[in-house]
Design a protein around this motif. Structure first.
Motif, PDB file in Angstrom:
ATOM      1  N   LEU A 117      66.936 -40.965  30.079  1.00  0.00           N
ATOM      2  CA  LEU A 117      68.057 -41.630  29.424  1.00  0.00           C
ATOM      3  C   LEU A 117      67.553 -42.166  28.098  1.00  0.00           C
ATOM      4  N   ALA A 118      68.318 -41.968  27.037  1.00  0.00           N
ATOM      5  CA  ALA A 118      67.872 -42.399  25.720  1.00  0.00           C
ATOM      6  C   ALA A 118      69.018 -43.051  24.961  1.00  0.00           C
ATOM      7  N   ASP A 119      68.678 -43.786  23.913  1.00  0.00           N
ATOM      8  CA  ASP A 119      69.707 -44.424  23.099  1.00  0.00           C
ATOM      9  C   ASP A 119      70.237 -43.438  22.064  1.00  0.00           C
ATOM     10  N   LEU A 120      71.156 -43.899  21.239  1.00  0.00           N
ATOM     11  CA  LEU A 120      71.834 -43.015  20.293  1.00  0.00           C
ATOM     12  C   LEU A 120      70.919 -42.467  19.211  1.00  0.00           C
ATOM     13  N   GLY A 121      69.740 -43.024  19.047  1.00  0.00           N
ATOM     14  CA  GLY A 121      68.798 -42.514  18.061  1.00  0.00           C
ATOM     15  C   GLY A 121      68.231 -41.152  18.420  1.00  0.00           C
ATOM     16  N   PHE A 122      68.406 -40.734  19.672  1.00  0.00           N
ATOM     17  CA  PHE A 122      67.842 -39.465  20.147  1.00  0.00           C
ATOM     18  C   PHE A 122      68.904 -38.390  20.350  1.00  0.00           C
ATOM     19  N   ILE A 123      70.075 -38.543  19.743  1.00  0.00           N
ATOM     20  CA  ILE A 123      71.175 -37.604  19.970  1.00  0.00           C
ATOM     21  C   ILE A 123      70.785 -36.170  19.631  1.00  0.00           C
ATOM     22  N   SER A 124      70.115 -35.941  18.547  1.00  0.00           N
ATOM     23  CA  SER A 124      69.817 -34.567  18.123  1.00  0.00           C
ATOM     24  C   SER A 124      68.525 -34.013  18.717  1.00  0.00           C
ATOM     25  N   LEU A 125      67.881 -34.736  19.604  1.00  0.00           N
ATOM     26  CA  LEU A 125      66.598 -34.276  20.149  1.00  0.00           C
ATOM     27  C   LEU A 125      66.778 -33.094  21.094  1.00  0.00           C
ATOM     28  N   ASN A 126      67.772 -33.153  21.962  1.00  0.00           N
ATOM     29  CA  ASN A 126      67.997 -32.101  22.947  1.00  0.00           C
ATOM     30  C   ASN A 126      69.262 -31.351  22.572  1.00  0.00           C
ATOM     31  N   ASP A 127      69.117 -30.223  21.878  1.00  0.00           N
ATOM     32  CA  ASP A 127      70.276 -29.487  21.393  1.00  0.00           C
ATOM     33  C   ASP A 127      70.809 -28.470  22.392  1.00  0.00           C
ATOM     34  N   ASP A 128      70.077 -28.184  23.458  1.00  0.00           N
ATOM     35  CA  ASP A 128      70.507 -27.198  24.441  1.00  0.00           C
ATOM     36  C   ASP A 128      71.483 -27.843  25.421  1.00  0.00           C
ATOM     37  N   ALA A 129      72.772 -27.555  25.265  1.00  0.00           N
ATOM     38  CA  ALA A 129      73.800 -28.167  26.109  1.00  0.00           C
ATOM     39  C   ALA A 129      73.755 -27.639  27.540  1.00  0.00           C
ATOM     40  N   ASP A 130      73.226 -26.430  27.752  1.00  0.00           N
ATOM     41  CA  ASP A 130      73.166 -25.864  29.091  1.00  0.00           C
ATOM     42  C   ASP A 130      72.069 -26.496  29.940  1.00  0.00           C
ATOM     43  N   ASP A 131      70.985 -26.900  29.326  1.00  0.00           N
ATOM     44  CA  ASP A 131      69.854 -27.476  30.056  1.00  0.00           C
ATOM     45  C   ASP A 131      69.569 -28.859  29.482  1.00  0.00           C
ATOM     46  N   LEU A 132      70.393 -29.817  29.837  1.00  0.00           N
ATOM     47  CA  LEU A 132      70.296 -31.166  29.300  1.00  0.00           C
ATOM     48  C   LEU A 132      69.135 -31.914  29.944  1.00  0.00           C
ATOM     49  N   VAL A 133      68.169 -32.317  29.145  1.00  0.00           N
ATOM     50  CA  VAL A 133      66.997 -33.032  29.635  1.00  0.00           C
ATOM     51  C   VAL A 133      67.099 -34.508  29.284  1.00  0.00           C
TER      52      VAL A 133
ATOM     53  N   GLY B 218      72.211 -47.890  33.147  1.00  0.00           N
ATOM     54  CA  GLY B 218      70.969 -47.271  33.616  1.00  0.00           C
ATOM     55  C   GLY B 218      69.786 -47.620  32.736  1.00  0.00           C
ATOM     56  N   ARG B 219      70.021 -47.656  31.425  1.00  0.00           N
ATOM     57  CA  ARG B 219      68.936 -47.992  30.503  1.00  0.00           C
ATOM     58  C   ARG B 219      68.579 -49.469  30.573  1.00  0.00           C
ATOM     59  N   ALA B 220      69.557 -50.326  30.849  1.00  0.00           N
ATOM     60  CA  ALA B 220      69.316 -51.771  30.841  1.00  0.00           C
ATOM     61  C   ALA B 220      68.280 -52.175  31.881  1.00  0.00           C
ATOM     62  N   ALA B 221      68.331 -51.547  33.047  1.00  0.00           N
ATOM     63  CA  ALA B 221      67.361 -51.890  34.094  1.00  0.00           C
ATOM     64  C   ALA B 221      65.937 -51.624  33.631  1.00  0.00           C
ATOM     65  N   VAL B 222      65.725 -50.500  32.961  1.00  0.00           N
ATOM     66  CA  VAL B 222      64.394 -50.158  32.467  1.00  0.00           C
ATOM     67  C   VAL B 222      63.994 -51.079  31.320  1.00  0.00           C
ATOM     68  N   GLU B 223      64.930 -51.341  30.405  1.00  0.00           N
ATOM     69  CA  GLU B 223      64.637 -52.221  29.271  1.00  0.00           C
ATOM     70  C   GLU B 223      64.274 -53.631  29.741  1.00  0.00           C
ATOM     71  N   HIS B 224      64.933 -54.110  30.790  1.00  0.00           N
ATOM     72  CA  HIS B 224      64.586 -55.436  31.315  1.00  0.00           C
ATOM     73  C   HIS B 224      63.168 -55.449  31.874  1.00  0.00           C
ATOM     74  N   GLY B 225      62.773 -54.341  32.510  1.00  0.00           N
ATOM     75  CA  GLY B 225      61.400 -54.247  33.009  1.00  0.00           C
ATOM     76  C   GLY B 225      60.378 -54.294  31.888  1.00  0.00           C
ATOM     77  N   PHE B 226      60.652 -53.571  30.800  1.00  0.00           N
ATOM     78  CA  PHE B 226      59.742 -53.603  29.651  1.00  0.00           C
ATOM     79  C   PHE B 226      59.717 -54.984  29.007  1.00  0.00           C
ATOM     80  N   ALA B 227      60.870 -55.630  28.907  1.00  0.00           N
ATOM     81  CA  ALA B 227      60.925 -56.960  28.305  1.00  0.00           C
ATOM     82  C   ALA B 227      60.105 -57.951  29.127  1.00  0.00           C
ATOM     83  N   ASP B 228      60.199 -57.821  30.450  1.00  0.00           N
ATOM     84  CA  ASP B 228      59.426 -58.713  31.323  1.00  0.00           C
ATOM     85  C   ASP B 228      57.934 -58.488  31.123  1.00  0.00           C
ATOM     86  N   ARG B 229      57.521 -57.228  31.021  1.00  0.00           N
ATOM     87  CA  ARG B 229      56.102 -56.921  30.817  1.00  0.00           C
ATOM     88  C   ARG B 229      55.637 -57.405  29.444  1.00  0.00           C
TER      89      ARG B 229
END
Length: 119
Positions: A32-48, A75-86
């Motif tokens: 899961l990524a934020d909007l800064g990574f929109i153009s990273l995965n251009d293959d719509a059939d195999d979304l990573v 989904g991203r918030a749970a991970v971001e909270h873990g990083f913030a805690d660390r």
């Protein structure tokens, strides 16, 4: 682990340089990524890498895209909270100093993510 990059490198440039999409496909994983990574995965059939939808000046988000963005953000918030805690406990400094701490830290973040999601 990838080699260190200059501080001026953007996150998406580093992800492209390190071929993150290919590595995730090879490991049969997704991300899961934020909007800064929109153009990273251009293959719509195999979304990573799943990113949200971006509104532009001439077009607002549709009624279906808004809840999709909220689910992704949850989904991203749970991970971001873990990083913030660390970060508050300065544990990530150990990772920068010695890469062998990465496995332990990633396992700890996974446990915290599972606890956050199960709440």
């Amino acid at each position: 682990m990838s080699a260190a990059r200059p501080g001026r490198s953007s996150e998406i440039a580093t992800a492209r340089c390190n071929k993150i999409c290919e590595q995730l496909q090879k490991a049969d994983l997704g991300a899961l990524a934020d909007l800064g990574f929109i153009s990273l995965n251009d293959d719509a059939d195999d979304l990573v890498i799943a990113t949200g939808f971006k509104a532009i000046r001439t077009r607002d988000l549709s009624n279906a895209q808004k809840p999709a963005n909220q689910v992704l953000a949850g989904g991203r918030a749970a991970v971001e909270h873990g990083f913030a805690d660390r970060k508050c406990r300065r544990i990530l400094t150990k990772l920068r100093l010695n890469a062998r701490h990465a496995t332990v830290l990633l396992r700890a973040l996974l446990v915290l993510t599972n606890l956050e999601v199960s709440r």
